[in-house]
Write an enzyme that holds these catalytic residues in place. Structure first.
Site, mmCIF file in Angstrom:
data_model
loop_
_atom_site.group_PDB
_atom_site.id
_atom_site.type_symbol
_atom_site.label_atom_id
_atom_site.label_comp_id
_atom_site.label_asym_id
_atom_site.label_seq_id
_atom_site.Cartn_x
_atom_site.Cartn_y
_atom_site.Cartn_z
ATOM 1 N N TYR A 131 2.947 -9.938 -2.092
ATOM 2 C CA TYR A 131 3.515 -9.877 -0.765
ATOM 3 C C TYR A 131 2.703 -8.787 0.242
ATOM 4 O O TYR A 131 3.418 -8.495 1.075
ATOM 5 C CB TYR A 131 5.158 -10.054 -0.497
ATOM 6 C CG TYR A 131 5.686 -8.723 -1.139
ATOM 7 C CD1 TYR A 131 6.294 -8.987 -2.504
ATOM 8 C CD2 TYR A 131 6.107 -7.420 -0.589
ATOM 9 C CE1 TYR A 131 6.700 -8.084 -3.252
ATOM 10 C CE2 TYR A 131 6.887 -6.657 -1.081
ATOM 11 C CZ TYR A 131 7.058 -6.868 -2.725
ATOM 12 O OH TYR A 131 7.745 -5.697 -3.391
ATOM 13 N N LYS A 149 -0.737 0.144 2.852
ATOM 14 C CA LYS A 149 -0.342 -1.305 2.374
ATOM 15 C C LYS A 149 0.207 -1.997 3.643
ATOM 16 O O LYS A 149 1.207 -1.555 4.513
ATOM 17 C CB LYS A 149 0.970 -1.005 1.369
ATOM 18 C CG LYS A 149 1.379 -2.292 0.650
ATOM 19 C CD LYS A 149 2.317 -1.800 -0.311
ATOM 20 C CE LYS A 149 2.868 -3.050 -1.220
ATOM 21 N NZ LYS A 149 3.787 -2.745 -2.252
ATOM 22 N N GLU A 203 -7.800 1.967 -11.010
ATOM 23 C CA GLU A 203 -6.547 2.003 -11.919
ATOM 24 C C GLU A 203 -7.034 2.345 -13.172
ATOM 25 O O GLU A 203 -8.237 2.472 -13.553
ATOM 26 C CB GLU A 203 -6.406 0.266 -12.176
ATOM 27 C CG GLU A 203 -6.039 -0.333 -10.790
ATOM 28 C CD GLU A 203 -5.843 -1.827 -10.912
ATOM 29 O OE1 GLU A 203 -6.181 -2.364 -11.911
ATOM 30 O OE2 GLU A 203 -5.624 -2.581 -9.836
ATOM 31 N N ASP A 258 8.194 -2.128 -14.082
ATOM 32 C CA ASP A 258 6.993 -2.838 -14.093
ATOM 33 C C ASP A 258 5.774 -1.852 -14.503
ATOM 34 O O ASP A 258 4.717 -2.143 -13.789
ATOM 35 C CB ASP A 258 6.600 -3.725 -12.666
ATOM 36 C CG ASP A 258 5.489 -4.630 -12.821
ATOM 37 O OD1 ASP A 258 5.438 -5.031 -13.918
ATOM 38 O OD2 ASP A 258 4.994 -4.917 -11.734
ATOM 39 N N ASP A 276 3.376 1.354 -7.122
ATOM 40 C CA ASP A 276 3.792 0.086 -7.046
ATOM 41 C C ASP A 276 5.299 0.051 -7.509
ATOM 42 O O ASP A 276 5.742 -0.423 -8.752
ATOM 43 C CB ASP A 276 3.107 -1.025 -7.900
ATOM 44 C CG ASP A 276 3.409 -2.436 -7.318
ATOM 45 O OD1 ASP A 276 4.411 -2.753 -6.786
ATOM 46 O OD2 ASP A 276 2.669 -3.264 -7.845
#
Length: 326
Positions: A131, A149, A203, A258, A276
């Site tokens: 989203y 973001k 990452e 997560d 995140d």
């Protein structure tokens, strides 16, 4: 901010034998601004192995574990534990010596700066999640670079994600740790919500893919190392830093829920940043509501058995995911 013409070939490597890598897309605060191409001598050289005692000898480990294909920026060295302790003692001493009135005067004399979208120059998109999207940005008055973001208000309301966005903002606002991505500003305009965070190199998943491809080129076959992406020393280093970040989160009653390589970033000196927190769980607020949060969150490859059995999530869920990453 100009977009680079070509992505770095090492970061686009997706050929991997490791079984701990997923292809799910997540919102991450990573930078694709590429260093200069490595020289032939660097490309030809093999990765230098270090013992764990050498790596853990001090807190300035970016020289010990540094991907050979990256060009190290001219950043100040990470302070040692003794330097951090001395700085903490000095700050605490000044705090005790100052009276409430002097603290109030100091706060009132600080200029109030209103940060808005107009305060930034926005560049290329770095990533996209469920989203929101993450873009590279530079603050106009300081020239400092960030990852921003950006989330559309209408989409968040329509998908009923308001609670997740507020939760991530509230959690990041109260966390400050070297292994957790930092939230600097949050603001809004008529259409979007903005969260300004650390700009990272990439990452951990990208580096795992790169190292796996290197091992294939070196022709490592057979034995326990055939399907391994990283060496034992590299794994020890990254898992140690992830564990430090998790310990800090769990001490503050936060469960990430997560944890996976896509949500673990590497900064420009090679250190881990956990990111995140859209699905993170604040246990203090959950207990205030009566507990028993059994909402399914996470990625299937890293979800713990209790979550699959519709039992409440707890700190053990993060440790299960950490084991899956190993």
């Amino acid at each position: 901010i100009e977009e680079p013409t070509d992505a770095h070939p090492h970061l686009l490597s997706t050929n991997s034998n490791t079984t701990t890598i997923t292809s799910t897309t997540s919102t991450t605060t990573t930078s694709t601004t590429e260093p200069t191409e490595p020289t032939e001598s660097i490309q030809a050289s093999k990765y230098v192995e270090h013992t764990w005692s050498e790596i853990s000898a001090n807190n300035n480990v970016e020289s010990s574990v540094w991907p050979p294909h990256l060009t190290k920026p001219a950043f100040e060295p990470v302070p040692t534990f003794s330097q951090l302790a001395a700085k903490t003692i000095a700050i605490e001493s000044r705090r005790k010596s100052s009276t409430p009135n002097t603290a109030k005067r100091r706060a009132s004399s600080a200029p109030a700066v209103r940060v808005t979208p107009a305060s930034f120059l926005f560049g290329q998109q770095l990533g996209e999640g469920a989203y929101g999207r993450v873009v590279h940005a530079k603050r106009k008055d300081t020239n400092k670079e960030f990852a921003v973001k950006v989330m559309e208000k209408n989409f968040i309301k329509r998908e009923k994600k308001v609670a997740f966005v507020l939760q991530e903002k509230n959690i990041l606002s109260k966390l400050t740790h070297r292994n957790i991505v930092k939230l600097y500003f949050s603001f809004t305009d008529a259409d979007n919500l903005y969260m300004v965070m650390d700009l990272c190199y990439g990452e951990l998943l990208h580096y795992i893919n790169h190292r796996s491809a290197m091992r294939e080129e070196e022709g490592i076959k057979g034995g326990a190392q055939e399907n391994a992406a990283l060496s034992l020393k590299e794994t020890q280093f990254y898992i140690a830093e992830i564990t430090e970040g998790l310990e800090f989160l769990h001490t503050h009653h936060i469960v990430h829920r997560d944890l996976k390589p896509e949500n673990i970033l590497l900064d420009y000196v090679g250190h881990v940043k956990i990111a995140d927190f859209g699905t993170a769980l604040d246990e203090t607020k959950d207990e205030a509501k009566g507990g028993g949060n059994i909402e399914f969150c996470g990625t299937a490859q890293y979800v713990s058995p209790e979550v699959l059995e519709d039992r409440p999530a707890n700190k053990g869920c993060d440790l299960w995911a950490l084991g899956c990453i190993v």
